[in-house]
Scaffold this motif. Structure first.
Motif, PDB file in Angstrom:
ATOM      1  N   SER A  76       0.830  -1.200   0.000  1.00 47.46           N
ATOM      2  CA  SER A  76       0.000   0.000   0.000  1.00 47.46           C
ATOM      3  C   SER A  76       0.863   1.248   0.000  1.00 47.46           C
ATOM      4  O   SER A  76       2.083   1.185  -0.039  1.00 47.46           O
ATOM      5  CB  SER A  76      -0.935  -0.019   1.207  1.00 47.46           C
ATOM      6  OG  SER A  76      -0.183   0.153   2.391  1.00 47.46           O
ATOM      7  N   ASP A  77       0.219   2.386   0.113  1.00 50.29           N
ATOM      8  CA  ASP A  77       0.912   3.670   0.051  1.00 50.29           C
ATOM      9  C   ASP A  77       1.866   3.910   1.208  1.00 50.29           C
ATOM     10  O   ASP A  77       2.602   4.877   1.206  1.00 50.29           O
ATOM     11  CB  ASP A  77      -0.109   4.810  -0.019  1.00 50.29           C
ATOM     12  CG  ASP A  77      -0.823   4.844  -1.361  1.00 50.29           C
ATOM     13  OD1 ASP A  77      -0.265   4.309  -2.329  1.00 50.29           O
ATOM     14  OD2 ASP A  77      -1.937   5.395  -1.420  1.00 50.29           O
ATOM     15  N   THR A  78       1.852   3.079   2.246  1.00 51.42           N
ATOM     16  CA  THR A  78       2.759   3.280   3.364  1.00 51.42           C
ATOM     17  C   THR A  78       4.190   2.908   2.996  1.00 51.42           C
ATOM     18  O   THR A  78       5.121   3.307   3.666  1.00 51.42           O
ATOM     19  CB  THR A  78       2.327   2.453   4.585  1.00 51.42           C
ATOM     20  OG1 THR A  78       2.341   1.072   4.239  1.00 51.42           O
ATOM     21  CG2 THR A  78       0.943   2.863   5.060  1.00 51.42           C
ATOM     22  N   ALA A  79       4.377   2.145   1.948  1.00 50.95           N
ATOM     23  CA  ALA A  79       5.713   1.740   1.520  1.00 50.95           C
ATOM     24  C   ALA A  79       6.332   2.828   0.652  1.00 50.95           C
ATOM     25  O   ALA A  79       5.646   3.484  -0.135  1.00 50.95           O
ATOM     26  CB  ALA A  79       5.635   0.441   0.735  1.00 50.95           C
ATOM     27  N   GLU A  80       7.625   3.003   0.803  1.00 50.81           N
ATOM     28  CA  GLU A  80       8.369   3.965  -0.011  1.00 50.81           C
ATOM     29  C   GLU A  80       8.637   3.336  -1.380  1.00 50.81           C
ATOM     30  O   GLU A  80       9.309   2.303  -1.471  1.00 50.81           O
ATOM     31  CB  GLU A  80       9.685   4.311   0.682  1.00 50.81           C
ATOM     32  CG  GLU A  80      10.579   5.237  -0.103  1.00 50.81           C
ATOM     33  CD  GLU A  80      10.078   6.681  -0.127  1.00 50.81           C
ATOM     34  OE1 GLU A  80      10.476   7.407  -1.059  1.00 50.81           O
ATOM     35  OE2 GLU A  80       9.324   7.076   0.771  1.00 50.81           O
ATOM     36  N   ARG A 116       8.962   9.004  -5.183  1.00 55.58           N
ATOM     37  CA  ARG A 116       8.090  10.109  -4.776  1.00 55.58           C
ATOM     38  C   ARG A 116       8.803  11.455  -4.778  1.00 55.58           C
ATOM     39  O   ARG A 116       8.174  12.487  -4.549  1.00 55.58           O
ATOM     40  CB  ARG A 116       7.501   9.847  -3.387  1.00 55.58           C
ATOM     41  CG  ARG A 116       6.415   8.794  -3.415  1.00 55.58           C
ATOM     42  CD  ARG A 116       5.676   8.725  -2.090  1.00 55.58           C
ATOM     43  NE  ARG A 116       4.704   7.658  -2.096  1.00 55.58           N
ATOM     44  CZ  ARG A 116       4.515   6.799  -1.106  1.00 55.58           C
ATOM     45  NH1 ARG A 116       5.230   6.894  -0.005  1.00 55.58           N
ATOM     46  NH2 ARG A 116       3.615   5.855  -1.207  1.00 55.58           N
ATOM     47  N   ASP A 117      10.118  11.456  -5.016  1.00 57.41           N
ATOM     48  CA  ASP A 117      10.831  12.725  -5.128  1.00 57.41           C
ATOM     49  C   ASP A 117      10.291  13.478  -6.345  1.00 57.41           C
ATOM     50  O   ASP A 117       9.974  12.857  -7.368  1.00 57.41           O
ATOM     51  CB  ASP A 117      12.335  12.502  -5.264  1.00 57.41           C
ATOM     52  CG  ASP A 117      12.997  12.095  -3.955  1.00 57.41           C
ATOM     53  OD1 ASP A 117      12.310  12.098  -2.905  1.00 57.41           O
ATOM     54  OD2 ASP A 117      14.200  11.756  -3.977  1.00 57.41           O
ATOM     55  N   PRO A 118      10.194  14.805  -6.253  1.00 57.08           N
ATOM     56  CA  PRO A 118       9.570  15.580  -7.332  1.00 57.08           C
ATOM     57  C   PRO A 118      10.123  15.303  -8.725  1.00 57.08           C
ATOM     58  O   PRO A 118       9.369  15.235  -9.686  1.00 57.08           O
ATOM     59  CB  PRO A 118       9.819  17.032  -6.912  1.00 57.08           C
ATOM     60  CG  PRO A 118       9.910  16.971  -5.420  1.00 57.08           C
ATOM     61  CD  PRO A 118      10.565  15.651  -5.115  1.00 57.08           C
ATOM     62  N   GLY A 119      11.397  15.103  -8.878  1.00 52.41           N
ATOM     63  CA  GLY A 119      11.975  14.859 -10.197  1.00 52.41           C
ATOM     64  C   GLY A 119      11.712  13.464 -10.750  1.00 52.41           C
ATOM     65  O   GLY A 119      12.018  13.190 -11.912  1.00 52.41           O
ATOM     66  N   ASN A 120      11.129  12.581  -9.944  1.00 46.35           N
ATOM     67  CA  ASN A 120      10.917  11.193 -10.369  1.00 46.35           C
ATOM     68  C   ASN A 120       9.448  10.804 -10.498  1.00 46.35           C
ATOM     69  O   ASN A 120       9.132   9.631 -10.700  1.00 46.35           O
ATOM     70  CB  ASN A 120      11.604  10.249  -9.374  1.00 46.35           C
ATOM     71  CG  ASN A 120      13.095  10.467  -9.332  1.00 46.35           C
ATOM     72  OD1 ASN A 120      13.717  10.812 -10.331  1.00 46.35           O
ATOM     73  ND2 ASN A 120      13.680  10.308  -8.166  1.00 46.35           N
ATOM     74  N   LEU A 121       8.543  11.773 -10.410  1.00 46.59           N
ATOM     75  CA  LEU A 121       7.115  11.456 -10.421  1.00 46.59           C
ATOM     76  C   LEU A 121       6.641  10.865 -11.751  1.00 46.59           C
ATOM     77  O   LEU A 121       5.750  10.009 -11.761  1.00 46.59           O
ATOM     78  CB  LEU A 121       6.293  12.686 -10.048  1.00 46.59           C
ATOM     79  CG  LEU A 121       6.483  13.164  -8.599  1.00 46.59           C
ATOM     80  CD1 LEU A 121       5.688  14.441  -8.345  1.00 46.59           C
ATOM     81  CD2 LEU A 121       6.106  12.070  -7.606  1.00 46.59           C
ATOM     82  N   ASP A 122       7.222  11.289 -12.875  1.00 46.14           N
ATOM     83  CA  ASP A 122       6.841  10.697 -14.168  1.00 46.14           C
ATOM     84  C   ASP A 122       7.214   9.214 -14.199  1.00 46.14           C
ATOM     85  O   ASP A 122       6.447   8.391 -14.696  1.00 46.14           O
ATOM     86  CB  ASP A 122       7.500  11.439 -15.335  1.00 46.14           C
ATOM     87  CG  ASP A 122       6.866  12.802 -15.585  1.00 46.14           C
ATOM     88  OD1 ASP A 122       5.716  13.022 -15.148  1.00 46.14           O
ATOM     89  OD2 ASP A 122       7.531  13.643 -16.215  1.00 46.14           O
TER      90      ASP A 122
END
Length: 169
Positions: free
Chosen positions: A13-17, A141-147
């Motif tokens: 789920s979303d709790t995992a990085e 989830r870092d901004p530069g890796n969202l794509d």
């Protein structure tokens, strides 16, 4: 030395990085028959579960699998090599050689593996204009890796080719 890893309630789920890391196919192939139950790294995230999108290095060159990882066991190189030796006799020596110059290393328990058709390096280059597999890991989830995260998440919508749960003694 007995190393206990508690079975996780982690369900991806979303709790995992979410992370992206590369792996050589020869090591990936050891997971399926139960010969690899931990991923060994020189540096990693401590204290949290992660969802690892696996990019298999050349000659496979493919974003291929999603592996749910439990929180890393952080320890001395000798302790981490001991974990490797327990799973596959003889593997402790190569892991110790890999991490011996560190104060601490990481043994990350593999909990669940799902393999997909995935995306080739050419597919990734088409989507991004250029593609270079990461050294180490990328936090998606870092901004530069969202794509990249959006592309990786599309894999989960597909039907896996095969999947398994990894049990730890």
């Amino acid at each position: 030395m007995e190393v206990g890893v508690q079975e996780s309630l982690f369900d991806g789920s979303d709790t995992a990085e979410p992370i992206l890391m590369t792996l050589y196919a020869e090591y990936y192939d050891l997971i399926w028959p139960g010969l690899k139950r931990h991923e060994f790294r020189r540096r990693f995230l401590a204290g949290q579960s992660t969802q690892w999108w696996v990019y298999l290095n050349a000659p496979v060159s493919r974003l291929r699998a999603v592996i749910d990882l439990g929180p890393a066991v952080v320890g001395t190189p000798e302790r981490i090599a001991g974990i490797a030796e327990q799973t596959r006799v003889g593997n402790g020596a190569s892991v110790l050689e890999y991490v011996q110059d560190l104060e601490q290393a990481y043994a990350i328990p593999i909990l669940r593996v799902r393999e997909y058709e995935g995306l080739s390096a050419d597919d990734l280059r088409d989507r991004f204009g250029s593609w270079h597999p990461p050294q180490g890991y990328l936090r998606l989830r870092d901004p530069g890796n969202l794509d990249m995260l959006r592309i990786c998440e599309k894999l989960l919508a597909e039907e896996p080719i095969r999947e398994m749960t990894v049990h730890h003694p």
